[in-house]
Scaffold this motif. Structure first.
Motif, short mmCIF file in Angstrom:
data_model
loop_
_atom_site.label_atom_id
_atom_site.label_comp_id
_atom_site.label_asym_id
_atom_site.label_seq_id
_atom_site.Cartn_x
_atom_site.Cartn_y
_atom_site.Cartn_z
N ASN A 193 -8.60 -34.37 15.43
CA ASN A 193 -8.91 -34.86 14.08
C ASN A 193 -8.75 -33.75 13.05
OD1 ASN A 193 -9.52 -37.42 14.96
ND2 ASN A 193 -11.73 -37.10 15.02
N TYR A 194 -9.09 -32.54 13.48
CA TYR A 194 -8.97 -31.40 12.58
C TYR A 194 -7.50 -31.04 12.39
CZ TYR A 194 -13.98 -30.80 12.43
OH TYR A 194 -15.31 -31.00 12.19
N ALA A 195 -6.75 -31.03 13.50
CA ALA A 195 -5.32 -30.72 13.42
C ALA A 195 -4.62 -31.65 12.44
CB ALA A 195 -4.69 -30.83 14.81
N GLY A 227 -13.30 -33.86 3.51
CA GLY A 227 -12.91 -32.78 4.42
C GLY A 227 -13.48 -33.06 5.78
N THR A 228 -14.26 -32.13 6.31
CA THR A 228 -14.92 -32.36 7.60
C THR A 228 -16.41 -32.57 7.38
OG1 THR A 228 -15.21 -30.00 7.91
CG2 THR A 228 -13.22 -30.97 8.82
N MET A 229 -16.73 -33.19 6.26
CA MET A 229 -18.14 -33.43 5.93
C MET A 229 -18.34 -34.91 5.56
SD MET A 229 -18.73 -30.14 3.46
CE MET A 229 -20.27 -29.44 3.97
N ASN A 230 -19.55 -35.37 5.71
CA ASN A 230 -19.91 -36.70 5.19
C ASN A 230 -20.09 -36.58 3.69
OD1 ASN A 230 -21.55 -36.81 8.19
ND2 ASN A 230 -20.20 -38.50 7.65
N VAL A 231 -19.92 -37.70 2.99
CA VAL A 231 -19.90 -37.61 1.53
C VAL A 231 -21.03 -38.44 0.90
CG1 VAL A 231 -18.21 -39.51 1.22
CG2 VAL A 231 -18.34 -37.67 -0.48
N ILE A 248 -15.89 -43.06 10.72
CA ILE A 248 -16.72 -42.07 10.02
C ILE A 248 -17.68 -41.43 10.99
CG2 ILE A 248 -18.42 -41.73 8.18
CD1 ILE A 248 -17.09 -43.94 6.62
N LEU A 249 -17.65 -40.10 11.02
CA LEU A 249 -18.48 -39.36 11.96
C LEU A 249 -19.96 -39.44 11.60
CD1 LEU A 249 -17.52 -36.88 14.22
CD2 LEU A 249 -19.34 -35.93 12.81
N ASP A 250 -20.78 -39.62 12.62
CA ASP A 250 -22.22 -39.77 12.44
C ASP A 250 -22.87 -38.38 12.33
OD1 ASP A 250 -24.81 -40.60 12.43
OD2 ASP A 250 -24.76 -41.53 14.42
N GLY A 251 -22.86 -37.81 11.13
CA GLY A 251 -23.33 -36.44 10.93
C GLY A 251 -24.84 -36.32 10.98
N VAL A 252 -25.31 -35.24 11.60
CA VAL A 252 -26.74 -34.97 11.67
C VAL A 252 -27.26 -34.59 10.29
CG1 VAL A 252 -28.52 -33.52 12.76
CG2 VAL A 252 -26.48 -34.19 14.07
N THR A 253 -26.45 -33.86 9.53
CA THR A 253 -26.86 -33.46 8.18
C THR A 253 -26.95 -34.70 7.28
OG1 THR A 253 -25.48 -31.53 8.60
CG2 THR A 253 -26.46 -31.71 6.41
N ARG A 254 -25.99 -35.60 7.41
CA ARG A 254 -26.00 -36.86 6.66
C ARG A 254 -27.30 -37.61 6.90
NH1 ARG A 254 -25.39 -41.98 8.16
NH2 ARG A 254 -24.51 -43.49 6.69
N ASP A 255 -27.63 -37.80 8.18
CA ASP A 255 -28.84 -38.54 8.52
C ASP A 255 -30.09 -37.84 7.96
OD1 ASP A 255 -30.14 -40.69 10.24
OD2 ASP A 255 -31.14 -38.88 10.96
N GLY A 292 -20.45 -33.04 -0.33
CA GLY A 292 -20.25 -33.22 1.11
C GLY A 292 -21.37 -32.54 1.86
N VAL A 293 -21.69 -33.04 3.07
CA VAL A 293 -22.71 -32.40 3.89
C VAL A 293 -22.25 -32.24 5.33
CG1 VAL A 293 -24.60 -33.34 2.49
CG2 VAL A 293 -23.93 -34.52 4.59
N GLY A 294 -22.61 -31.10 5.92
CA GLY A 294 -22.30 -30.82 7.32
C GLY A 294 -23.04 -29.56 7.74
N THR A 295 -23.12 -29.32 9.03
CA THR A 295 -23.91 -28.21 9.55
C THR A 295 -23.49 -26.85 9.00
OG1 THR A 295 -24.43 -29.39 11.58
CG2 THR A 295 -24.50 -26.99 11.69
N ALA A 296 -22.18 -26.61 8.92
CA ALA A 296 -21.70 -25.26 8.61
C ALA A 296 -22.20 -24.75 7.26
CB ALA A 296 -20.18 -25.20 8.69
C1 LIG Z 1 -18.94 -32.30 12.21
C2 LIG Z 1 -18.51 -33.28 11.19
C3 LIG Z 1 -19.37 -33.75 10.18
C4 LIG Z 1 -20.76 -33.22 9.97
O1 LIG Z 1 -21.61 -33.45 11.02
P1 LIG Z 1 -22.97 -32.62 11.14
O2 LIG Z 1 -23.61 -33.15 12.35
O3 LIG Z 1 -23.75 -32.89 9.92
O4 LIG Z 1 -22.58 -31.19 11.24
C5 LIG Z 1 -18.90 -34.72 9.31
N1 LIG Z 1 -17.64 -35.18 9.40
C6 LIG Z 1 -16.77 -34.74 10.33
C7 LIG Z 1 -15.41 -35.29 10.38
C8 LIG Z 1 -17.17 -33.77 11.26
O5 LIG Z 1 -16.31 -33.34 12.17
#
Ligand SMILES: *Cc1c(COP(=O)(O)O)cnc(C)c1O
Length: 357
Positions: A193-195, A227-231, A248-255, A292-296
């Motif tokens: 997905n990243y590639a 990007g690679t974050m939830n919005v 749509i990825l189930d992000g921990v930060t989103r939740d 956007g939100v994500g762990t990093a």
């Molecule tokens: C990892 C990721 C996120 C964020 O997920 P977290 O669990 O919050 O780190 C969101 N979207 C994508 C596409 C991801 O790969």
């Protein structure tokens, strides 16, 4: 679990005030190999390379997925993980979708905790510091056969991280490229997905945008991720975010953001977010923030959105006015044991230093 500690720690070469995120690795790693239909011993061993050949299946057919999480050290030296069971569940969801074997609790949760305990000196203490942890699974069989691999490696590695100030970015709303498709692997943290996202992101960069807001693949008329974050989008004092799905990825930060916002009494609408709705809100002056939100980086705030050749500027809000900024501060406060943890999200590693003292 087999624990083999290094006889040559590199900790003396680690300078907390001058290190490079993502290329500095701690002394140890967790490794477990899958063969003959089962996982072998879980090993904690010195960090280092493995031999591989260009026939490795993970490289040829892309069976690879990963997780991203963080450990924080508080002022007493206690180390905390944040909702690690969510990442454990998710790596197995990803593995299943990519036809890879699921990992066990001993490999993931126990492995994680043991690694954090052994490498705790590598977790920088202080405001904004953390240790970024990368669990991953990839196919290791040496075979050019287009089928799922019969051999895999699971590993956990870790790299120290610091909070660097991230300036608000400009993002381009995609009207052509997609990150994920119906029935695809968008909800898995698949390496591929990243590639697939790098090239469209390069094109956005050339147009002066740092990131892309991905839209649905069928119509490109709904926000999906950034990007690679939830919005998240804030119109007036209401927060909107799309529901998680197979795309749509189930992000921990989103939740976590949703729960923190609701606890404050902020209205959170989890529903489709039409591009038109956002553009109209901008016209009417009610669009306040998008982030956007994500762990990093936890939160990435946007200063402008690009759509159909136009660049729309977002209002500049103070730290107090911004939901993105204040929710981020609250979340990081909980993660790093500076604030109460009303949801029970923090997990103490080992017995805790404060207890022992
Ligand atoms: C990892 C990721 C996120 C964020 O997920 P977290 O669990 O919050 O780190 C969101 N979207 C994508 C596409 C991801 O790969």
């Amino acid at each position: 679990m087999i624990i083999q500690k290094t006889s040559a720690s590199r900790i003396d070469t680690f300078d907390k005030d001058n290190f490079s995120f993502g290329t500095t690795f701690t002394d140890h790693m967790v490794v477990c190999e899958y063969e003959d239909g089962k996982w072998g011993d879980v090993r904690v061993m010195p960090y280092g390379p493995f031999p591989f050949t260009p026939a490795m299946m993970g490289v040829n057919y892309g069976q690879a997925c990963f997780e991203g999480m963080k450990a924080y050290k508080d002022k007493d030296g206690d180390v905390f993980l944040f909702r690690p069971e969510k990442n454990f569940e998710r790596i197995n969801k990803s593995a299943k979708r990519l036809a890879m074997p699921e990992v066990t609790e001993e490999m993931f949760l126990k492995g994680l905790e043991t690694l954090m305990d052994i490498d705790r000196e590598w977790i920088p203490q202080g405001d904004g510091f953390s240790l970024y942890i990368r669990p991953l699974i990839f196919a290791t069989e040496e075979a050019l056969k287009a089928r799922k691999s019969e051999k895999y490696m699971f590993a956990i590695i870790a790299t120290p991280a610091k909070a660097y100030y991230t300036a608000p970015v400009s993002v381009l709303i995609s009207d052509f490229y997609s990150r994920a498709a119906n029935g695809g692997v968008g909800s898995a943290k698949a390496a591929g997905n990243y590639a697939g996202a790098f090239y469209p992101t390069d094109l956005a960069n050339e147009q002066g945008y740092e990131q892309i807001i991905w839209t649905d693949d069928a119509t490109h008329s709904y926000f999906e991720e950034s990007g690679t974050m939830n919005v998240f989008v804030r119109v007036g004092d209401t927060i909107y975010t799309p529901p998680t799905s197979e795309r749509i990825l189930d992000g921990v930060t989103r939740d976590s953001f949703i729960q923190l916002a609701k606890k404050r009494g902020i209205e959170v609408v989890v529903d489709k977010v039409p591009v038109d709705f956002v553009i109209n809100a901008h016209k009417e002056g009610t669009l306040k923030e998008i982030w956007g939100v994500g762990t990093a980086v936890v939160t990435s705030q946007f200063e402008a959105i690009g759509y159909h050749g136009e660049k729309l500027m977002l209002p500049v809000l103070s730290e107090e006015e911004s939901y993105a900024a204040s929710l981020k501060n609250e979340l990081v406060g909980i993660q790093s044991n500076l604030l109460e943890d009303p949801f029970g999200w923090r997990v103490l590693v080992g017995e805790g230093v404060a207890e022992k003292a």
